[in-house]
Design an enzyme around this catalytic site. Structure first.
Site, PDB file in Angstrom:
ATOM      1  N   ARG A   1      -3.556 -10.295   3.889  1.00 45.77           N
ATOM      2  CA  ARG A   1      -3.885 -11.643   4.370  1.00 45.77           C
ATOM      3  C   ARG A   1      -2.667 -12.377   4.933  1.00 45.77           C
ATOM      4  O   ARG A   1      -2.831 -13.364   5.647  1.00 45.77           O
ATOM      5  CB  ARG A   1      -4.490 -12.478   3.241  1.00 45.77           C
TER       6      ARG A   1
ATOM      7  N   GLY B   1      -2.532  -2.143  -6.826  1.00 44.47           N
ATOM      8  CA  GLY B   1      -1.367  -3.031  -6.911  1.00 44.47           C
ATOM      9  C   GLY B   1      -1.554  -4.085  -7.998  1.00 44.47           C
ATOM     10  O   GLY B   1      -2.658  -4.583  -8.215  1.00 44.47           O
TER      11      GLY B   1
ATOM     12  N   GLN C   1     -17.669  -7.595  -1.604  1.00 40.61           N
ATOM     13  CA  GLN C   1     -16.706  -8.339  -2.414  1.00 40.61           C
ATOM     14  C   GLN C   1     -16.247  -9.638  -1.754  1.00 40.61           C
ATOM     15  O   GLN C   1     -15.405 -10.339  -2.292  1.00 40.61           O
ATOM     16  CB  GLN C   1     -15.506  -7.458  -2.788  1.00 40.61           C
TER      17      GLN C   1
ATOM     18  N   HIS D   1       0.845  -1.205   0.000  1.00 39.69           N
ATOM     19  CA  HIS D   1       0.000   0.000   0.000  1.00 39.69           C
ATOM     20  C   HIS D   1       0.878   1.253   0.000  1.00 39.69           C
ATOM     21  O   HIS D   1       0.568   2.240  -0.679  1.00 39.69           O
ATOM     22  CB  HIS D   1      -0.894   0.043   1.244  1.00 39.69           C
TER      23      HIS D   1
HETATM   24  O1  PAF Z   1      -7.605  -4.383  -3.399  1.00 42.22           O
HETATM   25  C1  PAF Z   1      -8.324  -4.006  -2.451  1.00 42.22           C
HETATM   26  O2  PAF Z   1      -7.844  -3.720  -1.343  1.00 42.22           O
HETATM   27  C2  PAF Z   1      -9.827  -3.892  -2.645  1.00 42.22           C
HETATM   28  O3  PAF Z   1     -10.289  -4.891  -3.485  1.00 42.22           O
HETATM   29  C3  PAF Z   1     -10.261  -2.510  -3.138  1.00 42.22           C
HETATM   30  C4  PAF Z   1      -9.704  -2.186  -4.510  1.00 42.22           C
HETATM   31  C5  PAF Z   1      -9.822  -1.449  -2.142  1.00 42.22           C
HETATM   32  C6  PAF Z   1     -11.800  -2.456  -3.244  1.00 42.22           C
HETATM   33  O4  PAF Z   1     -12.416  -2.729  -2.025  1.00 42.22           O
END
Ligand code: PAF
Length: 280
Positions: A187, A147, A61, A37
Site C-alpha cells: 500500500r 510477515g 478479504q 515479500h
Molecule cells: O498478507 C497478504 O498479502 C494477504 O492477506 C494473504 C496472506 C496473501 C492472503 O490473501
C-alpha cells in the site's frame, strides 16, 4: 520458474517434488512485491527445496470495494522480480479457480478477530482465513511464510490452521523497513509524495512510545501516540493498542507477564497503514 494458473497443474508439480523428497515452502502474497515479500522468499529458500509463491488479490478479504479496486497490481514486474530468486512455481489463480462456488467457508476465529483490525475491517479476517486455508489445503507445504507486520493476521492464520489440524510450520518473518523506518507494504505505493514524507512518523512514534515505557502508564502511552499522530494534518489514528502477543487482548498493567506488543493503524486520507513494536 513456472507460472501456473490451475490448481490441478500446481498439485501435479507438488506431488512430483514430494516424490523426489523435496520439502515445500509456501509464500502467499497479493503481489505488488517489495523487500518484505523478498525476505519471506529468502527465509523460505533457506528452509526448503521447492518454493511456491502465490499471487492472488483476494476479493473476500476487502471490506471496502474501493480499496480492492485501488490495490496495486504489478503482475509483470512481480514476475521479473521473482525470476531473480530460487522460486520454482508462481501460482496465479483466477477468482473462479479459487472460488468455484458461492458457498463461504467460515471459521470461529473469536475473540482474536474482534479486536484491533477486526473492529475496523469487518469480514477481513474471515476472507484471509478462507483464502489461506484453501492455499494450505491445495499445496500442503512443509513451511509457510508470513510477515510480522500483519501481526494479527498471523495469529488468525495460526488459529485457522489449528482448527483444521494442520500441523506444518507457519513462520512469521521480521518486519522489513524503509531507511526512514516506514514498514514496507504494498500500500505504500499508493501514498502521495506528501503522505510518503509523513508516514515515517508512525514508526518514530512507536519507537518513542517504547522509550517512554518506564516513565508513563499504559494509558499515558496511548494518549501520547494519539496526540503525536493526530496532530499531523495528514494523519488520523485509527487505533493504538498494547496487547498480549498470544491472546491479542489489551494488557492492563506493565507488570503483566505477557509479551507486550503495541499495534497501530493510521489513516492517511484513503490509505490505511499498520505497524507494530514489541515493548519487551
Ligand atoms: O498478507 C497478504 O498479502 C494477504 O492477506 C494473504 C496472506 C496473501 C492472503 O490473501
Amino acid at each position: 520458474m513456472k507460472t501456473i494458473k490451475h490448481i490441478k497443474e500446481l498439485q501435479e508439480h507438488l506431488s512430483f517434488a514430494r516424490k523426489t523428497g523435496k520439502s515445500i515452502g509456501l509464500i502467499p502474497t497479493m503481489g505488488a512485491l517489495h523487500e518484505g515479500h523478498l525476505s519471506l522468499i529468502k527465509a523460505a529458500a533457506r528452509d526448503n527445496d521447492f518454493l511456491v509463491v502465490t499471487i492472488f488479490v483476494n476479493p473476500t478479504q476487502f471490506n471496502n470495494k474501493e480499496d480492492l479496486k485501488r490495490y496495486p497490481r504489478n503482475f509483470d514486474s512481480d514476475l521479473t522480480i521473482l525470476s531473480d530468486y530460487p522460486v520454482d512455481i508462481v501460482f496465479t489463480p483466477s477468482e473462479a479457480e479459487m472460488y468455484p462456488s458461492e458457498e463461504k467457508r467460515q471459521f470461529d476465529l473469536s475473540p482474536i478477530d474482534t479486536v484491533m483490525e477486526g473492529k475496523f475491517r469487518s469480514g477481513h479476517f474471515a476472507g484471509v482465513a478462507e483464502i489461506v486455508s484453501k492455499l494450505f489445503e491445495i499445496s500442503t507445504p512443509d513451511n509457510a511464510y508470513f510477515g510480522l507486520k500483519d501481526f494479527q493476521q498471523l495469529a488468525i492464520i495460526r488459529k485457522m490452521a489449528k482448527i483444521l489440524n494442520m500441523n506444518f510450520n507457519i513462520i512469521g518473518c521480521p518486519i522489513i523497513r524503509e531507511k526512514n523506518g516506514l514498514a514496507m507494504s504494498s500500500r505504500n505505493q499508493l501514498l502521495t509524495g506528501e503522505q510518503q514524507a509523513a508516514a515515517p512518523l508512525i514508526y518514530k512514534t512507536l519507537l518513542k512510545s517504547k522509550e517512554l515505557k518506564n516513565s508513563l502508564s499504559l494509558s499515558e502511552i496511548s494518549a501520547f501516540v494519539k496526540e503525536q499522530i493526530d496532530r499531523h494534518p495528514l494523519m488520523q489514528l485509527e487505533y493504538f493498542e498494547i496487547v498480549d502477543d498470544v491472546s491479542l487482548m489489551p494488557v492492563t498493567s506493565w507488570e503483566s507477564p505477557a509479551n507486550k506488543i503495541g499495534c497501530i493503524a493510521v489513516q492517511l486520507d484513503e490509505i490505511r497503514l499498520i505497524d507494530n513494536i514489541y515493548f519487551d
